[in-house]
Design an enzyme around this catalytic site. Structure first.
Site, mmCIF file in Angstrom:
data_model
loop_
_atom_site.group_PDB
_atom_site.id
_atom_site.type_symbol
_atom_site.label_atom_id
_atom_site.label_comp_id
_atom_site.label_asym_id
_atom_site.label_seq_id
_atom_site.Cartn_x
_atom_site.Cartn_y
_atom_site.Cartn_z
ATOM 1 N N GLU A 168 0.806 -1.232 0.000
ATOM 2 C CA GLU A 168 0.000 0.000 0.000
ATOM 3 C C GLU A 168 0.839 1.282 0.000
ATOM 4 O OE1 GLU A 168 -3.063 0.042 2.925
ATOM 5 O OE2 GLU A 168 -4.039 -1.730 2.100
ATOM 6 N N GLU A 357 -5.515 -8.548 0.773
ATOM 7 C CA GLU A 357 -6.216 -8.210 2.019
ATOM 8 C C GLU A 357 -7.671 -7.904 1.716
ATOM 9 O OE1 GLU A 357 -4.657 -5.022 4.473
ATOM 10 O OE2 GLU A 357 -2.593 -5.700 4.120
HETATM 11 C C1 GBH Z 1 -4.658 -2.075 5.351
HETATM 12 O O1 GBH Z 1 -4.742 -0.724 5.244
HETATM 13 C C2 GBH Z 1 -3.301 -2.369 5.887
HETATM 14 O O2 GBH Z 1 -2.471 -2.956 4.906
HETATM 15 C C3 GBH Z 1 -3.310 -3.175 7.129
HETATM 16 O O3 GBH Z 1 -2.065 -3.087 7.733
HETATM 17 C C4 GBH Z 1 -4.439 -2.669 8.016
HETATM 18 O O4 GBH Z 1 -4.407 -3.209 9.294
HETATM 19 C C5 GBH Z 1 -5.718 -3.026 7.336
HETATM 20 O O5 GBH Z 1 -5.763 -2.522 6.039
HETATM 21 C C6 GBH Z 1 -6.974 -2.551 8.068
HETATM 22 O O6 GBH Z 1 -7.006 -1.155 8.137
HETATM 23 O O7 GBH Z 1 -8.647 8.930 5.691
HETATM 24 O O8 GBH Z 1 -10.361 8.257 7.295
HETATM 25 O O9 GBH Z 1 -10.662 7.812 4.948
HETATM 26 C C7 GBH Z 1 -5.934 -0.127 4.878
HETATM 27 C C8 GBH Z 1 -5.563 1.310 4.826
HETATM 28 C C9 GBH Z 1 -7.350 2.433 5.858
HETATM 29 C C10 GBH Z 1 -6.007 3.426 4.165
HETATM 30 C C11 GBH Z 1 -8.333 3.535 5.693
HETATM 31 C C12 GBH Z 1 -6.996 4.501 4.018
HETATM 32 C C13 GBH Z 1 -8.667 5.765 5.021
HETATM 33 C C14 GBH Z 1 -8.907 6.479 6.300
HETATM 34 N N1 GBH Z 1 -6.643 2.216 4.627
HETATM 35 N N2 GBH Z 1 -7.702 4.725 5.250
HETATM 36 S S1 GBH Z 1 -9.698 7.973 6.020
#
Ligand code: GBH
Length: 452
Positions: A168, A357
């Site tokens: 990511e 994922e």
């Molecule tokens: C993945 O990230 C990761 O790879 C993993 O480590 C993590 O634990 C898993 O998913 C669950 O989160 O700015 O409020 O809209 C997901 C990452 C999470 C990135 C949400 C964008 C948006 C938050 N995403 N985020 S917001």
């Protein structure tokens, strides 16, 4: 079991996923260096409840038990990450053999339990020493990453055949260095030009990771990127909305997926960057565009897009009553598993895609009086998403596998331990593991290769 509308193709890869900084704990054990997440956890207010990466699931000590539990559940593929600062505590300085020894023992234990590793080289835990010298804004980061990748691939080429370069890119570039108050480590906003430079350094690091696998991976080694592409679905599955979704997907992903598959930045992207465009060194794109074996996609949610009145793609935002998990960003959007792989395959030419994922974060209850965690919500989430994945495969999406995030509850970054994504419940006080209802549900899916 005869093939039914609920079956997946033969040899479909079913797995579970996790990442070193979220489960291992042991943040200073056996010579491990500090990571940007270890450092961020010390900043007041940066992480929910003041949580830190210690002890997380204490997987560093409990890995044998964890693999035995995977085996009991019938899990044969496990996506994990290696902690760069365990191996090069300073990022690019001396090698820490004890770090390599730890992962050797880990892979041995996986082998004993019949579990195939899918190894992510980098899941956000940049050595703090590199951050002190500019982190991902500096060319030093991809250069040091290249050396680290060469080391781990040559060391583990006998035990690991499936490699994932980076996890990511957006999360350690945009969400770590972007405007506003970045939530991800090192949480240091930079200029628009430097932000574009972090994307460039990240895709360059990816290229160096691919080169490491080609040069040192040995026979049968395979490699790809795991991206959290911006995913969208057409509001209606009509030609007009599908065309709008396609245009939106291309534009939103052209600085990462597009640049890698096209071997350069598009004119449209460079025009949008204007004076803030990234500095590209001669030869960079030879590395960045090295062919890969698969694309990994992490897909949780996405954006609804339709053909707008002006002919441009129009985004529709879900309102407050739209269903979601307890993680506020995680809107229920199963169709993302249909359209995400399909659009990536169509636009960027990917021939093999793994969902590396997918899962959901809830404030799950502790085990009940009978010792059960009855997470029907996670069962339902998984089922709904898998139905769409399967519809996509039936319509030709080249999806070869699916990894559920996560095997067990863990450190959910800036949310600390408040959001639980696990199929297995973890009591952080006693380190007791309890497979939830959803773990048994997923186990049955794996066993029968169909949605049950
Ligand atoms: C993945 O990230 C990761 O790879 C993993 O480590 C993590 O634990 C898993 O998913 C669950 O989160 O700015 O409020 O809209 C997901 C990452 C999470 C990135 C949400 C964008 C948006 C938050 N995403 N985020 S917001």
């Amino acid at each position: 079991m005869p093939a039914t509308a609920h079956s997946f193709p033969p040899r479909f890869v079913w797995g579970v996923a996790a990442a070193a900084p979220q489960i291992e704990g042991a943040a200073t054990t056996a010579g491990k260096g500090e990571s940007v997440w270890d450092r961020l956890a010390k900043r007041p207010g940066a992480i929910h409840g003041g949580d830190t990466l210690e002890p997380a699931c204490d997987h560093y000590r409990l890995f044998k038990k964890d693999f035995a539990l995977m085996r009991e559940l019938g899990v044969k593929n496990y996506r994990l990450s290696l902690a760069w600062p365990r191996i090069y505590p300073q990022g690019d300085g001396p090698l820490n053999r004890k770090g390599l020894d730890f992962y050797k023992r880990l892979f041995d234990a996986m082998g004993e339990n019949g579990i195939t590793p899918w190894v992510t080289m980098f899941h956000w835990d940049l050595p703090q020493a590199l951050e002190d010298r500019g982190g991902w804004t500096a060319r030093l980061a991809p250069e040091a990453f290249g050396r680290y990748a060469d080391t781990i691939v040559s060391t583990f080429s006998g035990q690991v055949k499936n490699w994932i370069t980076l996890n990511e890119i957006r999360c350690f570039t945009l969400l770590a260095h972007g405007p506003g108050k970045p939530g991800k480590a090192p949480a240091r906003p930079v200029s628009a030009q430097l932000l574009n430079q972090t994307y460039h350094h990240a895709i360059l690091a990816h290229g160096l990771g691919v080169r490491a696998v080609r040069e040192h991976g040995g026979r049968g080694a395979r490699v790809g990127l795991t991206d959290n592409s911006d995913i969208c679905t057409p509001v209606f599955e009509t030609p007009a909305d599908i065309a709008a979704a396609r245009a939106w997907f291309r534009r939103r992903n052209e600085h990462i997926l597009g640049a890698i598959s096209d071997g350069g930045y598009s004119a449209a992207y460079l025009r949008r960057c204007g004076a803030d465009r990234p500095v590209v060194t001669k030869g960079d794109f030879d590395l960045i565009s090295l062919p890969t074996d698969f694309l990994g996609l992490n897909i949780y949610a996405g954006t609804f897009v339709r053909a707008g009145r002006d002919g441009q793609p129009e985004e529709l935002r879900p309102n407050a009553t739209y269903p979601r998990a307890d993680s506020p960003w995680l809107h229920w959007h199963p169709q993302c598993l249909y359209w995400g792989p399909r659009l990536a395959a169509e636009i960027n030419g990917h021939k093999a895609i793994y969902i590396t994922e997918n899962g959901c974060g809830y404030d799950d209850d502790a085990p009940d009086a009978r010792g059960e965690v009855l997470d029907l919500h996670r069962r339902e989430f998984t089922r709904a998403y898998l139905r769409e994945l399967q519809r996509g495969i039936a319509d030709g999406a080249p999806v070869k596998g699916y990894f559920h995030w996560s095997f067990m509850d863990n450190f959910e970054w800036e949310d600390g331990y408040s959001r639980r994504f696990g199929l297995t419940h973890v009591d952080y006080k006693t380190q007791r593991r309890t497979p939830k209802l959803s773990a048994h549900y997923y186990s049955e899916i794996i066993r029968s290769n169909r949605i049950v």
